[in-house]
Design an enzyme around this catalytic site. Structure first.
Site, PDB file in Angstrom:
ATOM      1  N   HIS A   1       0.842  -1.200   0.000  1.00  0.00           N
ATOM      2  CA  HIS A   1       0.000   0.000   0.000  1.00  0.00           C
ATOM      3  C   HIS A   1       0.875   1.247   0.000  1.00  0.00           C
ATOM      4  CE1 HIS A   1      -3.199  -2.755   0.889  1.00  0.00           C
ATOM      5  NE2 HIS A   1      -2.729  -3.034   2.093  1.00  0.00           N
TER       6      HIS A   1
ATOM      7  N   GLU B   1      -1.942  -0.380   8.134  1.00  0.00           N
ATOM      8  CA  GLU B   1      -2.926  -1.270   8.744  1.00  0.00           C
ATOM      9  C   GLU B   1      -2.275  -2.137   9.813  1.00  0.00           C
ATOM     10  OE1 GLU B   1      -4.029  -3.121   5.071  1.00  0.00           O
ATOM     11  OE2 GLU B   1      -2.773  -4.886   5.430  1.00  0.00           O
TER      12      GLU B   1
ATOM     13  N   HIS C   1       3.307  -7.565   1.727  1.00  0.00           N
ATOM     14  CA  HIS C   1       2.609  -8.452   2.656  1.00  0.00           C
ATOM     15  C   HIS C   1       1.529  -9.250   1.932  1.00  0.00           C
ATOM     16  CE1 HIS C   1       0.047  -4.838   2.484  1.00  0.00           C
ATOM     17  NE2 HIS C   1      -0.964  -5.672   2.703  1.00  0.00           N
TER      18      HIS C   1
ATOM     19  N   ARG D   1      -1.110  -4.740  -6.361  1.00  0.00           N
ATOM     20  CA  ARG D   1      -0.751  -6.154  -6.401  1.00  0.00           C
ATOM     21  C   ARG D   1       0.648  -6.321  -6.993  1.00  0.00           C
ATOM     22  NH1 ARG D   1      -5.891  -7.303  -9.039  1.00  0.00           N
ATOM     23  NH2 ARG D   1      -7.473  -7.662  -7.446  1.00  0.00           N
TER      24      ARG D   1
END
Length: 315
Positions: A97, A115, A172, A192
Site C-alpha cells: 500500500h 494497517e 505483505h 498487487r
C-alpha cells in the site's frame, strides 16, 4: 449522547473468500466466496450502516458528515478508520500500500494505507508473507522481473492471538487458513505485486500494479517490533499493541468487569468472543460475538460486564 452506536456490516466477495464469516460469526453473507466484512466503514466502496436507534439505516459516512458532534469534531475531511474481518480461505495476492503523499498524487485524493492485523483464528501451520529480502530497488525490480518469489518473499508462521503492524510500503499477504481482524486507515488502495497466476471470473489474469508497487515498497524491508503494554485489573486485562500516527489498537479481555473513563475523541469496539453488556448511567446494552459499535464523544464513563473479548481502536 451516552448510547453506543451499533453497525450492520457491508460484505465483499473475493476470489479467495470462504464461509467463516457465517460459520464463526453468524453473518448473513452473500456467497460462499465472501472474503471481507467491512464492519465499521465509511468508505464509498462499502459502508456499514447504523443498526438501530435514532439513526437506524444511516451509512456511517452520512453520520460523520451530518453529526460531527458525535465524533468530537475530529479534525479530518473523512472518517479516519476502517475495521474489517477477513476470511482468507485461499492465499491473498502479495501486495503493498502507498503512503498518504503518494496516494494523494496518484489515486485521486485517496489516503494511503497503514494497517494492522489481529489473528482471530488460523489453521495449524498458517503463515503470512511479511517483507522481502532485496537490499536495493534494483535488486527488488530484478527479482520481481525474474519471478524469484521464493527467494524474495519472507514468510512468517502465525498462531491465534498474534498481532502485526503493517505500515505503508510493506510487502505483505495473508495466506490461506487465516481469520483476521484488520484495523486500517480509511482507504481501499492496494497495489498487487504477485497473484500466483490466478485468473478472474472472465478467465483473464488479475491485474498487477508493478510500477506503482516498485515506487512505494520500502527497501530494504524494515522489521516491525511490537512491544505491547499489558495492564491487569481485578476483572479485566487490557493489552495495547500499537499507538501510531493513525490509530491506537488494544485487546480488552473482560472477566467479569471492566470500568473505563471517557475516551476521546471516540472509540470503535469489535466483539471477538463471548457475551456481555456495556452500561452507562443512561442504560445497558447487550454485547455478543460479531457486534461492532462506536462509543461517541460524549459517551462518558462506562463499564463492560460478562466474559467477553473485544478489540478497541481509536484515531
Amino acid at each position: 449522547m451516552k448510547q453506543p452506536i451499533f453497525f450492520r456490516p457491508f460484505f465483499q466477495e473475493r476470489i479467495w473468500g470462504g464461509t467463516k464469516l457465517r460459520d464463526v460469526y453468524g453473518y448473513d453473507i452473500p456467497s460462499e466466496r465472501t472474503g471481507e466484512c467491512w464492519a465499521i466503514s465509511a468508505h464509498p466502496n462499502g459502508q456499514s450502516v447504523v443498526r438501530s436507534g435514532e439513526w437506524a439505516g444511516m451509512p456511517l459516512g452520512q453520520l460523520w458528515q451530518e453529526h460531527r458532534e458525535l465524533f468530537g469534531y475530529y479534525d479530518s475531511d473523512r472518517f479516519p478508520l476502517l475495521t474489517k474481518i477477513i476470511d482468507a480461505n485461499d492465499d491473498l495476492s502479495v501486495q503493498v500500500h502507498p503512503d498518504d503523499e503518494y496516494a494523494s498524487n496518484y489515486e485521486k485524493g485517496e489516503w494511503g494505507k497503514t494497517e494492522c492485523w489481529y489473528v482471530i483464528d488460523c489453521e495449524e501451520g498458517a503463515e503470512i508473507v511479511f517483507g522481502h529480502r532485496a537490499k536495493t530497488k534494483e535488486e527488488l525490480a530484478d527479482m520481481m522481473k525474474r519471478e524469484q518469489w521464493d527467494q524474495l518473499l519472507q514468510r512468517v508462521q502465525v498462531k491465534a492471538g498474534d498481532f502485526f503492524y503493517v505500515p505503508s510500503g510493506t510487502v505483505h499477504a495473508l495466506c490461506s487458513g487465516l481469520l483476521i481482524l484488520e484495523t486500517q486507515q480509511n482507504s481501499d488502495t492496494t497495489y498487487r505485486v504477485y497473484d500466483y497466476g490466478r485468473r478472474d471470473r472472465d478467465g483473464k489474469p488479475r491485474e498487477l500494479h508493478v510500477e506503482k508497487a516498485l515506487d512505494v515498497i520500502t527497501v530494504p524491508h524494515v522489521q516491525q517490533s511490537i512491544e505491547p503494554t499489558v495492564v491487569k485489573m481485578a476483572g479485566a486485562t487490557v493489552t495495547t499493541w500499537v499507538r501510531s500516527d493513525y490509530f491506537t489498537v488494544s485487546k480488552w479481555e473482560v472477566h467479569p468487569r471492566l470500568e473505563m473513563e471517557r475516551i476521546q475523541p471516540f472509540l470503535l469496539l469489535s466483539v471477538m468472543a463471548g457475551t456481555g453488556a456495556i452500561a452507562t448511567e443512561e442504560g445497558e446494552w447487550p454485547l455478543q460475538k460479531g457486534d461492532h459499535l462506536l462509543l461517541p464523544y460524549q459517551f462518558g464513563p462506562f463499564r463492560i460486564t460478562g466474559h467477553v473479548q473485544l478489540i478497541a481502536s481509536q484515531p
